[in-house]
Motif scaffolding. Structure first.
Motif, PDB file in Angstrom:
ATOM      1  N   UNK A   4       0.858  -1.179   0.000  1.00 51.26           N
ATOM      2  CA  UNK A   4       0.000   0.000   0.000  1.00 51.26           C
ATOM      3  C   UNK A   4       0.901   1.240   0.000  1.00 51.26           C
ATOM      4  N   UNK A   5       0.363   2.384  -0.411  1.00 45.86           N
ATOM      5  CA  UNK A   5       1.177   3.610  -0.383  1.00 45.86           C
ATOM      6  C   UNK A   5       1.791   3.855   0.993  1.00 45.86           C
ATOM      7  N   UNK A   6       1.039   3.514   2.052  1.00 40.70           N
ATOM      8  CA  UNK A   6       1.558   3.787   3.387  1.00 40.70           C
ATOM      9  C   UNK A   6       2.802   2.959   3.696  1.00 40.70           C
ATOM     10  N   UNK A   7       2.763   1.654   3.375  1.00 43.37           N
ATOM     11  CA  UNK A   7       3.961   0.836   3.619  1.00 43.37           C
ATOM     12  C   UNK A   7       5.103   1.301   2.736  1.00 43.37           C
ATOM     13  N   UNK A   8       4.750   1.641   1.525  1.00 41.46           N
ATOM     14  CA  UNK A   8       5.770   2.089   0.579  1.00 41.46           C
ATOM     15  C   UNK A   8       6.466   3.353   1.105  1.00 41.46           C
ATOM     16  N   UNK A   9       5.644   4.296   1.584  1.00 41.86           N
ATOM     17  CA  UNK A   9       6.197   5.529   2.120  1.00 41.86           C
ATOM     18  C   UNK A   9       7.113   5.242   3.293  1.00 41.86           C
ATOM     19  N   UNK A  10       6.643   4.325   4.141  1.00 40.58           N
ATOM     20  CA  UNK A  10       7.396   4.097   5.373  1.00 40.58           C
ATOM     21  C   UNK A  10       8.792   3.551   5.106  1.00 40.58           C
ATOM     22  N   UNK A  11       8.953   2.842   3.986  1.00 42.66           N
ATOM     23  CA  UNK A  11      10.317   2.376   3.701  1.00 42.66           C
ATOM     24  C   UNK A  11      10.990   3.269   2.644  1.00 42.66           C
ATOM     25  N   UNK A  12      10.421   4.475   2.521  1.00 39.71           N
ATOM     26  CA  UNK A  12      10.979   5.457   1.583  1.00 39.71           C
ATOM     27  C   UNK A  12      11.089   4.889   0.182  1.00 39.71           C
ATOM     28  N   UNK A  13      10.088   4.133  -0.231  1.00 39.24           N
ATOM     29  CA  UNK A  13      10.104   3.537  -1.554  1.00 39.24           C
ATOM     30  C   UNK A  13       9.613   4.486  -2.635  1.00 39.24           C
TER      31      UNK A  13
END
Lengths: 513, 335, 249
Positions: free
Chosen positions: C73-82
């Motif tokens: 999800x965008x949130x997980x992606x954001x959290x790992x700076x993806x």
């Protein structure tokens, strides 16, 4: 040759002062420059030592108070739910009159400089808290998005974005705090000190020693001006550029119902702190009355009706002076800020006088104002206005400097002229700072009016507090403090409501709370 | 009064507040350990010759001789004496009978254990050219004073059959400026401060002492709590012993006392000539036939009765229990 | 298009407000975008394509539907700076110099500081020599290029560019178009680009999604099967014309 005219102007001013002082010598109001110089020359050692003592106290208070103010602002941004509670507590702490805090601090600390440092610190916490809070929020939406788009939380946002963005506002806060800390240190000496500029002021006033009064006042003013200018220069060295973009609203606005629940909770917390602090230090009930005592005194006691009537009559008298003075002070501050923007050279005259008025204890300036304006409402309103216009002036000047450059350029490109630019760009940009200072000014106005009442008019709640403190009627004193606190909260809420209504249209980013 | 008005919960054991205060005091003023018992005397105003007897006692070691190490705590415009004494921060405070009476009526467990000013220093000061020499002269005049002192003016008028309605009261700050500026015709002030200041500025004033017109209120009184009277008697005796010796020396040489004051407090901004004049002017207030006969600080049932009458006029009814002569009796009995 | 590593938008829609005053910004939208490709989103002003980009970045929650990139999800992606986003207003911090602003991208993405790589990125966006300037001393176009360098500094898997070349002059824009595209091709970055410029969309991307006026709805999905570098050619002109036709409706 180029410097000649300025020298001539200064010489003429000094000569005029000298002549005026000599002509009004019978009035014992204005000391002549030569008399002041003579006093300073004869008492250099004394003044030097007193300045050292008071300056050191002021510096400690300045550091601790600003640290506390910044911490509170950080807490308010990191824990938005706590913001209203923190604001309320800081506001109430700032409203506490000296007649109540002085004896308590002296009992807590015993001999020494503890009370002075604490009072100096207390006099800066609230203004710095508000300034920094505005600064921490003065962040455009895209900067917040930037940090969020990397999944970074509020702590990173604070460290990398909000804190640096708040620096210019911190500088403004520190500039406001410098004279306030000095004044706090001097007034703190009234709680029982052996030495310092505050002690010398009291001594000189009672001794009808005009040159001494003026020398100490000018010294206090000069030091505050130096601190003010020094902090300003530091701010400029940091080359704090105005933001390049308009500030935008956060997407998490909360409801009004939540806000009023928070307000009630904050008052409950304040009451708990009041009771808890007094119990923790085991302060005798004789002079440290608890909330329950005040409730008894005003509500359940047999003579409660008479107590209430007394108190409310005094409050009414106070408000009829405080409100016009408050309005006048705000208008004066904002008006001067606008004027200085239109005509910057005037700053060289206006700022030093403003700093001076803010840093000299009101017991030293009140006789002058009373002499000039009499003991009626005009004098008291002027005292209030003089006490509060300075933070407004400084905050508004900084606010005006925050006007977004692209908009300024836009107006310039239409050759709009300074007045239109002021109205179209700079005044809207100034509004958050103006309202922050309007909120800062609420407790300051109350302090000013109660002091004026104590010293000059002998009416209202200020005189009531002085009277009951001298007769150990501490139940009435604490009732008066409680009522003042409530009045401050109510006024503050009123200003905040107005602020919301206006800023919703001009600066939505400030409405996170 | 009933003997116990329990304001302190634990009288003998150190309380939390004391522990905190001690901690704070230790941080702020590191002191050397001494054998003598420490005690604090809370003064009612900034350091000046007003308290010169205490300075003499301190500088000549009169308290040390009695086994006491006394700290003198200055007062100020915003430093009421009563709270530190109630809280136990100060063993003894310098108050006045009217303030003490008010505090006792609010529940403070005070006793007056000595009287430094036999005659109340309150006076009405006016310019010599426009003098108020008698209470009747007040009619039609403007008097500058703190509104808190209204009861004083009311008592004076009642004692001298003067209609207070005929006097215009102007609330003023406590300094001589309103008088010399002509904003008022007279001031309610202490005989020993504002008139002295005017004299030093070359302005002659007429000083009408209220005490000469029936106003009997002991001033500069030594107050202590009943708790201290019960549990720290020896310290109170030692403290008063030093005071009495100090003020005895003062009586012998007020000028030397003024010199000492200025020397001891070089940072207080004191002017030597002003202090000398003040020292001289307070002598007749502090020393009388009574003190010549019985010793400094003494009071009799008669002076107490006169005080009770005036205090009743001031709206501060008290009983003779407020005065406790046992400490003075012990000092003079042993002395 | 069933690659699990792709960017998949399923029924994504956005409505602002509720009740009668509600505004439908993005109509339910189903799109799958292959990994490692560059896709341009074009459409009239205010059509909601920026909102769509913000939803993909996780800055705004969709009212309906879901977004997954490589199963995240965008949130997980954001959290790992993806992911990294370059904003329309550049969003440079005024108290940092250019170099500091670029380094900030690496810092925010929790990557190890690498001054040499930052300098290389600054050279890539044509700002060599301006490293010590503050944003106030740069032109609008320079600031946008700095913002792109900052977005690249975090080495993201998904790069979102919101009108990144709006203020860049025509010549620089052409040069950037020529140099940036190979860069993210080489890194395997999946790039989404919101733009007003049809020619830019066609030159830079592998695929152009044309949106309708608000509420945003995909009205044309045009593949750009041209080899790079893409110089002016008849094929390119034809594709541009196709996009313009779709925009006109």
């Amino acid at each position: 040759m180029i410097r000649m005219p300025r020298v001539v102007v200064w010489a003429a001013l000094l000569l005029g002062w000298e002549v005026f002082a000599r002509l009004t010598a019978d009035g014992f109001v204005i000391a002549a420059p030569t008399e002041i110089a003579q006093y300073v020359w004869r008492n250099t050692g004394l003044l030097w030592r007193a300045t050292g003592v008071t300056g050191w106290v002021a510096l400690q208070g300045f550091v601790w108070g600003n640290l506390a103010g910044v911490m509170l602002a950080l807490a308010a941004v990191l824990i938005p739910r706590a913001e209203r509670g923190l604001l309320t507590l800081a506001l109430l702490a700032f409203c506490l009159p000296l007649v109540a805090t002085g004896p308590i601090l002296r009992v807590l600390y015993g001999p020494g400089q503890g009370p002075q440092v604490t009072l100096a610190a207390l006099s800066v916490v609230y203004t710095t808290f508000l300034s920094v809070l505005v600064g921490l929020r003065a962040v455009p939406q895209s900067w917040l998005d930037l940090a969020r788009s990397y999944g970074r939380g509020p702590v990173t946002l604070l460290a990398l974005v909000r804190l640096p963005a708040a620096l210019p506002y911190l500088v403004a806060g520190l500039q406001i705090a410098a004279p306030a800390a000095f004044l706090g240190a001097m007034v703190g000496e009234f709680t029982g000190a052996e030495r310092g500029l505050g002690v010398l002021t009291v001594r000189a006033l009672r001794g009808l020693d005009l040159p001494a009064t003026w020398a100490v006042a000018l010294l206090a003013a000069a030091l505050s001006m130096a601190a003010f200018a020094g902090i300003g220069a530091l701010g400029r060295r940091l080359s704090l550029a105005p933001p390049e973009i308009l500030l935008a609203a956060p997407d998490d606005a909360r409801g009004r119902a939540g806000a009023s629940i928070q307000g009630i909770a904050a008052v409950a917390v304040a009451l708990a702190v009041w009771q808890g602090a007094m119990d923790a230090f085991d302060l005798p009930r004789f002079f440290a009355r608890r909330p329950g005592d005040v409730w008894d005194y005003l509500v359940t006691a047999p003579e409660a009706g008479a107590h209430r009537a007394n108190l409310l009559a005094a409050l009414g008298e106070t408000l009829t002076v405080a409100l016009p003075g408050y309005g006048a002070g705000l208008l004066l501050g904002a008006g001067l800020a606008a004027l200085l923007t239109l005509a910057p050279p005037l700053a060289a005259l206006v700022l030093p006088v403003s700093v001076a008025l803010r840093s000299i204890p009101i017991i030293a300036t009140a006789p002058l104002i009373v002499w000039a304006l009499g003991r009626g409402a005009a004098g008291s309103i002027t005292v209030v206005a003089v006490m509060i216009f300075f933070p407004t002036l400084v905050a508004c000047l900084h606010g005006l400097a925050r006007a977004p450059r692209p908009l300024m350029d836009l107006f310039d490109s239409y050759d709009a002229g300074p007045l239109r630019r002021l109205w179209g760009v700079q005044l809207p940009a100034m509004l958050p700072a103006f309202f922050a200072s309007a909120r800062m000014a609420v407790p300051a106005a109350i302090l000013a009016v109660t002091t004026a009442e104590w010293l000059a008019t002998g009416r209202g709640i200020g005189a009531l507090m002085a009277t009951v403190a001298s007769t150990s009627d501490y139940a009435m004193l604490w009732s008066a403090i409680a009522v003042i606190g409530l009045a401050a909260l109510a006024t503050h809420a009123g200003v905040a409501a107005l602020e919301r209504a206006v800023l919703r249209r001009t600066s939505p980013e400030q409405l996170a709370g | 009064m009933t003997p116990t008005t329990p304001i302190r919960r634990e009288a003998l054991t150190p309380t939390r507040r004391e522990a905190l205060v001690l901690g704070a005091a230790a941080l702020l003023t590191p002191r050397l350990a001494r054998a003598a018992t420490p005690a604090t005397l809370q003064l009612s105003w900034l350091h000046s010759v007003q308290f010169a007897g205490s300075y003499i006692a301190q500088s000549r070691g009169y308290w040390g001789d009695a086994g006491l190490d006394v700290t003198l705590l200055p007062g100020g415009p915003n430093a009421p004496v009563e709270p530190p004494v109630v809280a136990g921060t100060a063993l003894v405070g310098i108050s006045a009978a009217d303030y003490t009476a008010a505090a006792v009526n609010q529940g403070a467990p005070f006793r007056i254990i000595g009287v430094a000013m036999q005659k109340n220093p309150f006076a009405i000061a006016s310019l010599a050219a426009n003098p108020v020499a008698d209470p009747r002269d007040l009619i039609g005049r403007r008097i500058g004073m703190a509104l808190a002192n209204m009861p004083v003016l009311e008592a004076l008028c009642a004692l001298n059959d003067v209609d207070i309605a005929g006097i215009e009261v102007v609330p003023t700050q406590y300094d001589a400026a309103p008088l010399v500026q002509g904003q008022v015709d007279c001031l309610l002030c202490w005989a020993t401060d504002l008139p002295v200041a005017m004299r030093m500025q070359g302005i002659d004033s007429t000083v009408m002492l209220l005490a000469d017109h029936g106003y009997a209120v002991h001033s500069q009184t030594y107050i202590a709590t009943q708790d201290s009277l019960a549990n720290r008697r020896a310290d109170l005796v030692a403290l008063m012993k030093g005071e009495i010796r100090g003020w005895g020396d003062y009586h012998a040489g007020p000028e030397a006392a003024a010199n000492l004051t200025v020397q001891m407090f070089p940072d207080a901004g004191l002017d030597l000539e002003t202090q000398k004049l003040q020292a001289e002017r307070q002598v007749p207030l502090m020393f009388s036939d009574l003190t010549d006969a019985q010793g400094f600080g003494w009071f009799t049932d008669d002076t107490v009765a006169a005080n009770i009458e005036t205090l009743a006029l001031l709206g501060k009814p008290v009983s003779a229990d407020l005065w406790d002569r046992s400490i003075l009796e012990e000092v003079y009995g042993a002395g | 298009m069933t690659d699990p590593r792709a960017l998949r938008l399923e029924g994504v829609a956005k409505r602002f407000g509720d009740g009668a005053g509600a505004i439908q910004a993005v109509a339910p939208c189903d799109v799958a975008i292959a990994r490692g490709t560059t896709t341009a989103l074009v459409g009239p002003s205010g059509c909601g394509k920026s909102t769509l980009l913000r939803m993909i970045a996780g800055l705004e929650a969709p009212t309906d539907g879901g977004i997954l990139f490589g199963g995240e999800t965008p949130d997980t992606l954001r959290r790992r700076a993806g992911l990294a986003m370059a904003f329309q207003d550049a969003a440079l911090l005024p108290w940092l110099r250019l170099r500091g602003n670029v380094a900030l991208g690496r810092k925010l993405a929790r990557r190890v500081p690498d001054a040499a790589a930052d300098d290389a990125l600054i050279r890539l966006v044509g700002l060599a020599g301006f490293e010590r300037r503050r944003p106030a001393e740069l032109s609008g176009g320079m600031r946008q290029r700095a913002a792109i360098a900052r977005a690249l500094a975090g080495d993201p898997d998904l790069l979102l560019l919101d009108e990144p070349f709006g203020a860049v002059d025509e010549l620089t824009r052409e040069r950037l178009n020529a140099e940036l595209a190979p860069l993210w091709d080489a890194r395997g970055t999946t790039t989404l680009l919101v733009t007003h410029s049809v020619i830019e969309a066609v030159r830079l991307s592998d695929r152009v999604l044309v949106f309708s006026p608000r509420p945003a709805r995909v009205v044309a999905d045009i593949a750009v099967p041209l080899a790079r570098p893409r110089h002016s050619s008849a094929a390119l002109a034809d594709l541009c014309e196709a996009v313009r036709a779709a925009l006109r409706g």
